[in-house]
Design an enzyme around this catalytic site. Sequence first.
Site, PDB file in Angstrom:
ATOM      1  N   HIS A   1      -4.899  27.525  18.673  1.00 53.33           N
ATOM      2  CA  HIS A   1      -4.388  26.327  18.014  1.00 53.33           C
ATOM      3  C   HIS A   1      -5.014  26.236  16.623  1.00 53.33           C
ATOM      4  O   HIS A   1      -6.140  26.675  16.405  1.00 53.33           O
ATOM      5  CB  HIS A   1      -4.770  25.099  18.848  1.00 53.33           C
ATOM      6  CG  HIS A   1      -4.112  23.826  18.451  1.00 53.33           C
ATOM      7  ND1 HIS A   1      -4.535  23.073  17.383  1.00 53.33           N
ATOM      8  CD2 HIS A   1      -3.060  23.155  18.993  1.00 53.33           C
ATOM      9  CE1 HIS A   1      -3.781  21.988  17.285  1.00 53.33           C
ATOM     10  NE2 HIS A   1      -2.870  22.014  18.247  1.00 53.33           N
TER      11      HIS A   1
ATOM     12  N   ASP B   1     -11.666  25.915  23.888  1.00 52.55           N
ATOM     13  CA  ASP B   1     -10.670  24.864  23.695  1.00 52.55           C
ATOM     14  C   ASP B   1     -10.015  24.617  25.046  1.00 52.55           C
ATOM     15  O   ASP B   1      -9.199  25.412  25.502  1.00 52.55           O
ATOM     16  CB  ASP B   1      -9.642  25.305  22.648  1.00 52.55           C
ATOM     17  CG  ASP B   1      -8.476  24.336  22.498  1.00 52.55           C
ATOM     18  OD1 ASP B   1      -8.461  23.303  23.199  1.00 52.55           O
ATOM     19  OD2 ASP B   1      -7.578  24.613  21.686  1.00 52.55           O
TER      20      ASP B   1
ATOM     21  N   GLN C   1      -5.749  22.128  27.174  1.00 53.91           N
ATOM     22  CA  GLN C   1      -4.640  22.342  28.100  1.00 53.91           C
ATOM     23  C   GLN C   1      -5.106  22.715  29.503  1.00 53.91           C
ATOM     24  O   GLN C   1      -4.271  23.017  30.368  1.00 53.91           O
ATOM     25  CB  GLN C   1      -3.716  23.445  27.545  1.00 53.91           C
ATOM     26  CG  GLN C   1      -3.122  23.157  26.193  1.00 53.91           C
ATOM     27  CD  GLN C   1      -2.163  21.977  26.189  1.00 53.91           C
ATOM     28  OE1 GLN C   1      -1.644  21.580  27.223  1.00 53.91           O
ATOM     29  NE2 GLN C   1      -1.922  21.412  25.012  1.00 53.91           N
TER      30      GLN C   1
ATOM     31  N   LYS D   1      -4.347  13.867  26.183  1.00 54.87           N
ATOM     32  CA  LYS D   1      -3.642  14.869  26.985  1.00 54.87           C
ATOM     33  C   LYS D   1      -3.980  14.749  28.472  1.00 54.87           C
ATOM     34  O   LYS D   1      -3.408  15.460  29.299  1.00 54.87           O
ATOM     35  CB  LYS D   1      -3.982  16.277  26.483  1.00 54.87           C
ATOM     36  CG  LYS D   1      -3.496  16.573  25.067  1.00 54.87           C
ATOM     37  CD  LYS D   1      -3.824  17.990  24.654  1.00 54.87           C
ATOM     38  CE  LYS D   1      -3.567  18.240  23.185  1.00 54.87           C
ATOM     39  NZ  LYS D   1      -2.153  18.169  22.807  1.00 54.87           N
TER      40      LYS D   1
ATOM     41  N   CYS E   1       1.471  24.099  16.320  1.00 62.00           N
ATOM     42  CA  CYS E   1       0.147  24.335  15.722  1.00 62.00           C
ATOM     43  C   CYS E   1      -0.368  25.727  16.065  1.00 62.00           C
ATOM     44  O   CYS E   1      -1.565  25.917  16.310  1.00 62.00           O
ATOM     45  CB  CYS E   1      -0.853  23.269  16.159  1.00 62.00           C
ATOM     46  SG  CYS E   1      -0.507  21.638  15.494  1.00 62.00           S
TER      47      CYS E   1
END
Length: 462
Positions: free
Chosen positions: A173, A250, A253, A276, A419
């Site tokens: 991202h 990261d 997700q 999220k 992104c």
Amino acid sequence: MEGVVSKLPSSFKFINPNFTIRRTNSIKLKLRRLTSSSSSSSSSTTALVESLSLGHITRPDFPILHQEVNGSPLVYLDNAATSQKPNVVLDKLRDYYTSYNSNVHRGIHSLSARATDEYEMARKKVANFVNASESSEIVFTKNATEAINLVANTWGLSNLKPGDEVILTVAEHHSALVPWQIVAKKTGAVLKHVSLTKEEVPDVKKLKEMLSEKTKLVVTHHVSNTLGSVLPIKDITSWSHAVGAKVLVDACQSVPHMVVDVQSLDADFLVASSHKMCGPTGVGFLYGKREILIDMPPFLGGGEMISDVFLDHSTYAEPPSRFEAGTPAIGEAIGLGAAIDYLSGIGMQKIHDYETELATYLYKSLRSVPNVRIYGPVPSQNVRRAALCSFNVKNIHATDIASILDQEYGVAIRSGHHCAQPLHEYFGIHASARASLHFYNTKEDVDAFIEALKGTINFFSL
């Protein structure tokens, strides 16, 4: 009726007694029986409840989902961009602002004391949720982007020197890529990028080969927001630590969709965003090993992050306060705590198992549509794939697809580069469409999306 309701999971809330699930008569009948029949036997009621999916059970908790958009029932499939919020989170935000709105850590009056207790309790909830060893390893930020920038501008600028290497994948991202580009220019560090395998997954074997004594940091996603691929973080941290490198994960997700244990993964840094994971916007968090955080300089200067201030110098607070200058997003952090309570009440493994089923259903359904190109790995017994699909339709722009789906069918998906422009350039495309699911989605949502997509393709074929 009490006997019927007692059989339902604690997360199930009836918005009204006539609530039905659209586009499926069988589900309508089941829910009507659950809400109106008090004479059902215990065994038949249990069977009815067990036949409902997690999406059907939790859907009533999300008021935004029960509306029409452009004249059609909303089908929300843009969860990788942001998730919807359950009533318990909305109620918690309202409770804070109407009952004990006050600044934290600064007052001795009752409202401030309660706000501080709730804010710090939210930090403990985050720590428990990702299994941090202590709550002081959790730093509240305004989002995951700020969390990565915090690491880049503190640890990065303090530790990277000319010739040092930072390894990333081509699927990162922008928030995980751009900060390190800036730091590399300032420090002389070198960025190296891992490409994809033929299965369209970041090549972790190549990543392992690229590691050397020059490697100081590996920056990688846990789950790709475009490919849906799931990376073996535990292996990556093991390989990286063997050469003395740190790892920043990261997890935007992954944290909302599966069990994430930072101690098991052995990540040095991990970031995620509240919005999220069914929480409010405007707050996220950084997890960092305490022994690393304590050696990092402040990110921003101001109130809260200090120990003592003099006219010509200051001393700084211990982590996490050192990295939380100024008034934080108090209500939002408390709302995140409520979201974590909600997710934990369902069970993250239960969420993951259900979404794994949905992921396969979405992929197979989308693959059945002619002229559709799906990016990322094919789900199988040995290949994990998240419940999202980025795709393109031959000779139709992704934005045109998303526009017609919204305007004509009330189906919300995303279009663009997500992104992840370097990844799209890797594929030789400018944009893709993306449908992404969460646990409150159902197979009926997928069916509605596929039906609408076919109608959209037909529209452009005329």
